[in-house]
Design a protein around this motif. Structure first.
Motif, mmCIF file in Angstrom:
data_model
loop_
_atom_site.group_PDB
_atom_site.id
_atom_site.type_symbol
_atom_site.label_atom_id
_atom_site.label_comp_id
_atom_site.label_asym_id
_atom_site.label_seq_id
_atom_site.Cartn_x
_atom_site.Cartn_y
_atom_site.Cartn_z
ATOM 1 N N LYS A 120 0.860 -1.195 0.000
ATOM 2 C CA LYS A 120 0.000 0.000 0.000
ATOM 3 C C LYS A 120 0.890 1.237 0.000
ATOM 4 N N VAL A 121 0.321 2.353 -0.419
ATOM 5 C CA VAL A 121 1.075 3.609 -0.448
ATOM 6 C C VAL A 121 1.560 3.958 0.963
ATOM 7 N N ARG A 122 0.691 3.765 1.958
ATOM 8 C CA ARG A 122 1.106 4.193 3.303
ATOM 9 C C ARG A 122 2.269 3.349 3.858
ATOM 10 N N HIS A 123 2.395 2.096 3.408
ATOM 11 C CA HIS A 123 3.567 1.297 3.814
ATOM 12 C C HIS A 123 4.844 1.936 3.258
ATOM 13 N N ALA A 124 4.745 2.423 2.018
ATOM 14 C CA ALA A 124 5.917 3.018 1.370
ATOM 15 C C ALA A 124 6.309 4.325 2.071
ATOM 16 N N VAL A 125 5.309 5.116 2.419
ATOM 17 C CA VAL A 125 5.582 6.384 3.112
ATOM 18 C C VAL A 125 6.247 6.091 4.458
ATOM 19 N N GLY A 143 3.271 -13.852 -5.966
ATOM 20 C CA GLY A 143 3.283 -15.074 -5.183
ATOM 21 C C GLY A 143 3.689 -14.763 -3.754
ATOM 22 N N GLY A 144 3.248 -15.599 -2.819
ATOM 23 C CA GLY A 144 3.586 -15.395 -1.410
ATOM 24 C C GLY A 144 2.608 -14.459 -0.733
ATOM 25 N N HIS A 145 2.981 -13.971 0.459
ATOM 26 C CA HIS A 145 2.095 -13.072 1.200
ATOM 27 C C HIS A 145 1.860 -11.800 0.387
ATOM 28 N N THR A 146 0.625 -11.423 0.254
ATOM 29 C CA THR A 146 0.326 -10.343 -0.674
ATOM 30 C C THR A 146 -0.917 -9.584 -0.255
ATOM 31 N N GLY A 147 -1.038 -8.350 -0.790
ATOM 32 C CA GLY A 147 -2.185 -7.509 -0.457
ATOM 33 C C GLY A 147 -3.251 -7.590 -1.533
ATOM 34 N N LEU A 148 -4.030 -6.517 -1.639
ATOM 35 C CA LEU A 148 -5.192 -6.554 -2.526
ATOM 36 C C LEU A 148 -5.087 -5.607 -3.718
#
Ligand SMILES: Cc1cc2nc3c(=O)[nH]c(=O)nc-3n(C[C@H](O)[C@H](O)[C@H](O)COP(=O)(O)O)c2cc1C
Length: 321
Positions: A120-125, A143-148
């Motif tokens: 997500k953008v907020r993770h990057a910030v 692949g692997g743990h992932t977001g939406l």
């Protein structure tokens, strides 16, 4: 091909091997680095003491830069692994699930470049605020743990949010030079590729995993909590189907991970050659899997990604003439 990423990491090509737990071990990491990209050890599944061994093995195969990826979800994993990362001569460290400021500072004081996975953008910030030197914008196709959020939508939004401060690397569903060219067009400085590199002779994988990838089509993966308790994109099989039909049986992380291990369906990190029940086994894979039809040496993949991306960019340039 020169981008801010190749400059920062002092590498030839803006192609990064994802730090896949259980898969990105020394042979694969060294092959990608040796070909001019950068290999990242997936240390999240390693047993205690294995990371220093793996780092030494990488060093015995290449003098070029390489990295280490650790998840921070498991308590204590980063703290115990970070000294190994420093002592073993890694050039970069990538945090799978966020990275505390003091860890970034410690790594910087040892001249190690720090990256963070972001869905997500907020993770990057937050990662840039913590001092990270680059971010990987990983779309849901991964692949692997992932977001939406999908790669196509996520990458330019992350570029808009932090791209003036740090290089952004695109990930999720990318498997060839068209993906690299597209990532550059979206404002990214390189690609972080996982699934394509599993189908290589150098990748560590239990019996049946690579075959499952060669057979899978683009819609044969599913985001499932059935192996870890967290959303993880894997090859769809009897185990994931069972929990899709019976979601009330799912436990939270990490209990579901323990349950899967007890049921004998998670051998990620076990040596190549291990026999497993492929109809139930944990096989993380991204949506690009349908494009993978052969086992290819990792170095050849790096070289063909770059050559194809250059050809695509030339073709696009010709369109505007
Ligand atoms: C087998 C496998 C294991 C993975 N393990 C990790 C991990 O331990 N830490 C992490 O940050 N990402 C992990 N990932 C995600 C990758 O870093 C990367 O973002 C993803 O593979 C990119 O999408 P792609 O597979 O479509 O290329 C894993 C992915 C796969 C396929």
């Amino acid at each position: 091909m020169h981008t801010r990423l190749t400059e920062l990491l002092e590498i030839e090509h803006p192609v990064m091997l994802a730090g896949m737990g259980g898969v990105s071990y020394h042979a694969l990491v060294a092959a990608v680095s040796e070909a001019g990209g950068i290999g990242t050890l997936g240390a999240s599944t390693m047993r205690p003491g294995q990371l220093p061994e793996e780092m030494q093995l990488v060093r015995s195969l290449t003098a070029k830069p390489f990295g280490v990826d650790l998840l921070t979800a498991f308590e204590g994993q980063v703290e115990s692994g970070i000294q190994d990362v420093i002592d073993g001569g890694a050039s970069i460290f990538v945090a799978g699930l966020g990275v505390p400021r003091e860890v970034v500072d410690l790594l910087h004081s040892n001249n190690i470049i720090v990256g963070s996975m972001c869905g997500k953008v907020r993770h990057a910030v937050a990662a840039v605020t913590s001092g990270c030197d680059f971010v990987v914008a990983q779309g849901t196709e991964a692949g692997g743990h992932t977001g939406l959020v999908a790669t196509m939508a996520l990458v330019p939004q992350v570029v808009d949010a932090v791209g003036d401060k740090v290089p952004v690397v695109a990930a999720g569903g990318l498997f060839d030079g068209r993906g690299l060219a597209a990532a550059l067009a979206l404002g990214a400085d390189g690609v972080w590729i996982g699934t394509r590199f599993i189908a290589t002779p150098e990748a560590q994988a239990v019996n049946g995993y690579k075959d499952a990838l060669l057979a899978a089509l683009e819609d044969d993966t599913v985001i499932s909590k059935s192996y870890t308790g967290k959303t993880c994109r894997v090859v769809r099989n009897d185990w994931t189907n069972h929990f899709e039909r019976n979601p009330d049986e799912l436990q939270k992380f990490p209990q579901q991970a323990f349950a899967a291990a007890r049921a004998g369906v998670n051998h990620l990190g076990w040596p190549s050659g291990t026999d497993v029940d492929a109809a139930r086994e944990f096989m993380p894979a991204g949506q690009g899997v349908g494009a993978i039809n052969e086992i290819t040496p990792a170095g050849d993949i790096v070289r063909s990604i770059v050559a194809e991306a250059e050809a695509v960019i030339d073709r696009l340039t010709a369109v505007t003439r």
